[in-house]
Design an enzyme around this catalytic site. Structure first.
Site, PDB file in Angstrom:
ATOM      1  N   CYS A 384      58.223  92.322 -27.928  1.00 35.45           N
ATOM      2  CA  CYS A 384      58.942  91.059 -28.107  1.00 35.45           C
ATOM      3  C   CYS A 384      60.081  91.248 -29.107  1.00 35.45           C
ATOM      4  CB  CYS A 384      57.992  89.964 -28.580  1.00 35.45           C
ATOM      5  SG  CYS A 384      58.818  88.426 -29.050  1.00 35.45           S
ATOM      6  N   CYS A 387      59.811  89.230 -32.268  1.00 39.01           N
ATOM      7  CA  CYS A 387      58.936  89.847 -33.265  1.00 39.01           C
ATOM      8  C   CYS A 387      59.671  90.984 -33.972  1.00 39.01           C
ATOM      9  CB  CYS A 387      57.668  90.371 -32.600  1.00 39.01           C
ATOM     10  SG  CYS A 387      56.622  89.110 -31.827  1.00 39.01           S
TER      11      CYS A 387
END
Length: 464
Positions: A384, A387
Site C-alpha cells: 500500500c 502505508c
C-alpha cells in the site's frame, strides 16, 4: 469527454470533413462531419480514400447542433485498417526514454484525426500543452459525469479559451443514471463501492467515445497509484476497450507522461504558464467527481484523496482497469486488499523500536484488560503506497517514544489476516492506526488522516 481540434496556425472549424478534388463523392451530413456513401467508396482505391481525410482546425464559436464525432458510431470507411499488425510492445521499448513531447508528436503523426486526448480536468492539462507544442491538429474529449466540482467546469472553459479549442463532452445515459439513483440513492458508492456508479457515469460514456477512434491519449503516470499504474508503458494496445474498427486490438492507448514524476509535471505547467484547476490550490491533487474527491494531507499519497473509504488496490474507476493484473484480480476480488500475490513485496516500518506482531500476538494484545504499557499499532499492507508514505513518520514516532512508556507495533493485516482485522480491529482501509490504553481492552482508532509525527504524537499524548 470532449473532442477538440486545434492548430498552432489558425482556427476555422470544429469538425473533420471529407473532401476530394478529383472525385464527385456523394456524402450524407451527420452533425459536424460527413460519412462517405458506401456504394461510391467501394469503387474508390485505398490510396484515394486515404487522401480524402483532411483534418481541419477548431471553430472558435460553439455550435450546439454539433454531434461529437467520438459519440457516434462512425462507419469505418473514414479510417482504413492498417495492413498487418504492428508491434506496439516493441514500439513502447523504442520510446521508453523519449520525452513526452516526442511521444505526443509520434502519436498525433501516426493517427491524425483518429486519436484524441482524454482530459479529466486536472494536471493532465499538460497533455494539451504538449499537443499544442507539436504544432499538429489535435482533439480533446472529457467525461462530464454530472457530479464534477464547479471549479472543474470553470477550468474546462478556461482551457478552451487558452488553447482556442472546443472540448467534446461525453455524458452518461440519463435512463441509466435515473435507474441507479432511484434504486440505490445518490451516495450508494459509500456503502457498496464506487464501481457501479463509475460504470454508469464514466465507463460506458467512455466506451461510446472510443468507438469513434483508433487511438486515445491518457495522462496516466507510473507514480500515481499503487498496484495499478506502476508498469504502464508509453504506448500499448488497449486491453479493455474497442476502437473504430471493432474487436480485440482495434484501439491503441498512448501514455506520454508514464515515466514523468508528478513534481516534474507541475514544474512543466508552471514554466509554460498553463492554466490549472483552482482545486489544486485547495489541496486537491487527483481530481474526480465531487463526492469522491477530497484534498490530501501532508504525508499522504496523491491518490489517497480518491475513494478514501476503499483500499489502495481499488482506486481505479474502470477507465484504466486493464492496469490491474489478472492474478491480482483473482486474489483480491474487487481489488480491496491484497493476498498471496503481494507476499513478495518488501516489508516496511522496520526499526528496532517497533514490535512486529503476528496473529497470535495481536489477539493476545487485544484480549488484555490490563497492560503494563499502552500500545500504538499500525495495521498495514506493505504494497500500500499510503502505508509507504507514512513509514518515515511512524518510524520516527517509534524512536521518540522508545523508553517513554508507550510500545509501538505493527501488524500486517492484508491477505489471510484482513477479514480478522476488519471484524475485530476496526480495519476500514490501509493504514489503520490503533491505540490500546493501559486499562482497557477496547482499542481507540486514530480518526485523522494526518499522519505526520506531530499529529500522531498529539494523539498518543491525549490518551496515555
Amino acid at each position: 469527454m470532449a473532442l477538440a481540434v486545434t492548430s498552432s496556425n489558425s482556427i476555422s472549424s470544429s469538425s473533420f470533413a471529407l473532401s476530394s478534388s478529383s472525385n464527385d463523392i456523394k456524402v450524407s451530413q451527420i452533425g459536424s462531419f460527413r460519412l462517405v456513401d458506401r456504394a461510391h467508396v467501394a469503387s474508390t482505391s485505398l490510396s484515394q480514400r486515404r487522401s480524402l481525410v483532411r483534418p481541419l482546425n477548431a471553430e472558435p464559436k460553439r455550435n450546439d447542433s454539433v454531434v461529437p464525432l467520438a459519440a457516434t458510431l462512425a462507419t469505418p470507411e473514414v479510417a482504413e485498417k492498417v495492413e498487418g499488425e504492428e508491434d506496439f510492445e516493441q514500439f513502447a521499448k523504442e520510446l521508453e526514454n523519449a520525452s513526452p513531447l516526442e511521444i505526443m508528436d509520434r502519436a498525433l503523426e501516426k493517427f491524425g484525426n483518429d486519436i484524441a486526448i482524454a482530459f479529466s480536468g486536472a494536471e493532465d492539462v499538460a497533455l494539451i500543452e504538449y499537443a499544442h507544442l507539436t504544432g499538429r491538429p489535435f482533439r480533446v474529449f472529457s467525461l462530464d459525469t454530472g457530479r464534477l466540482n464547479p471549479e472543474t467546469y470553470r477550468f474546462f472553459d478556461e482551457v478552451e479559451k487558452h488553447f482556442g479549442i472546443r472540448i467534446e463532452y461525453m455524458f452518461p445515459d440519463a435512463v441509466e443514471v435515473q435507474a441507479l439513483v432511484r434504486s440505490k440513492g445518490l451516495f450508494s458508492f459509500y456503502e457498496d463501492g464506487h464501481q457501479e456508479c463509475c460504470r454508469v457515469r464514466k465507463v460506458r460514456p467512455l466506451r461510446r467515445a472510443l468507438k469513434g477512434l483508433r487511438a486515445w491519449i491518457t495522462g496516466q503516470r507510473k507514480d500515481q497509484s499503487p498496484g495499478t499504474r506502476s508498469e504502464i508503458p508509453v504506448v500499448q494496445v488497449d486491453p479493455v476497450f474497442e476502437g473504430l474498427e471493432g474487436g480485440v486490438g482495434s484501439l491503441v492507448k498512448w501514455n506520454p507522461v508514464a515515466n514523468v514524476k508528478g513534481n516534474d509535471i507541475w514544474n512543466f505547467l508552471r514554466t509554460m504558464d498553463v492554466p490549472i484547476n483552482s482545486l489544486h490550490s485547495q489541496g486537491y491533487i487527483s481530481i474526480g467527481c465531487e463526492p469522491c474527491t477530497r484534498p490530501v494531507l501532508p504525508g499522504q499519497h496523491e491518490r489517497e484523496g480518491r475513494w478514501w473509504w476503499e483500499d489502495a488496490k481499488a482506486k481505479e474507476c474502470g477507465l484504466h482497469k486493464g492496469n490491474i493484473k489478472q492474478e491480482d484480480a483473482a486474489v483480491n476480488g474487487n481489488g480491496n486488499g491484497a493476498g498471496n500475490a503481494s507476499e513478495a513485496v518488501a516489508d516496511i516500518f522496520n526499526s528496532q523500536n517497533l514490535v512486529t506482531l503476528n496473529r497470535t500476538g495481536m489477539e493476545n494484545l487485544a484480549r488484555l484488560d490490563h497492560r503494563q504499557e499502552p500500545w500504538l499499532v499500525v495495521l498495514y499492507a506493505p504494497w500500500c503506497q499510503f502505508c509507504q508514505a507514512m513509514e518515515g513518520s511512524y518510524v520516527e514516532l517509534a524512536d521518540k517514544l522508545a523508553g517513554n512508556g508507550v510500545k509501538v507495533g505493527k501488524f500486517r493485516a492484508d491477505g489471510d489476516q484482513k477479514e480478522y482485522a476488519k471484524q475485530k480491529l476496526q480495519l476500514g482501509s490501509f493504514p489503520t492506526i490503533l491505540f490500546f490504553p493501559k486499562h482497557s481492552s477496547k482499542p481507540i482508532k486514530y480518526p485523522s488522516e494526518r499522519r505526520d509525527v506531530d499529529s500522531l504524537m498529539a494523539f498518543v499524548d491525549a490518551l496515555r
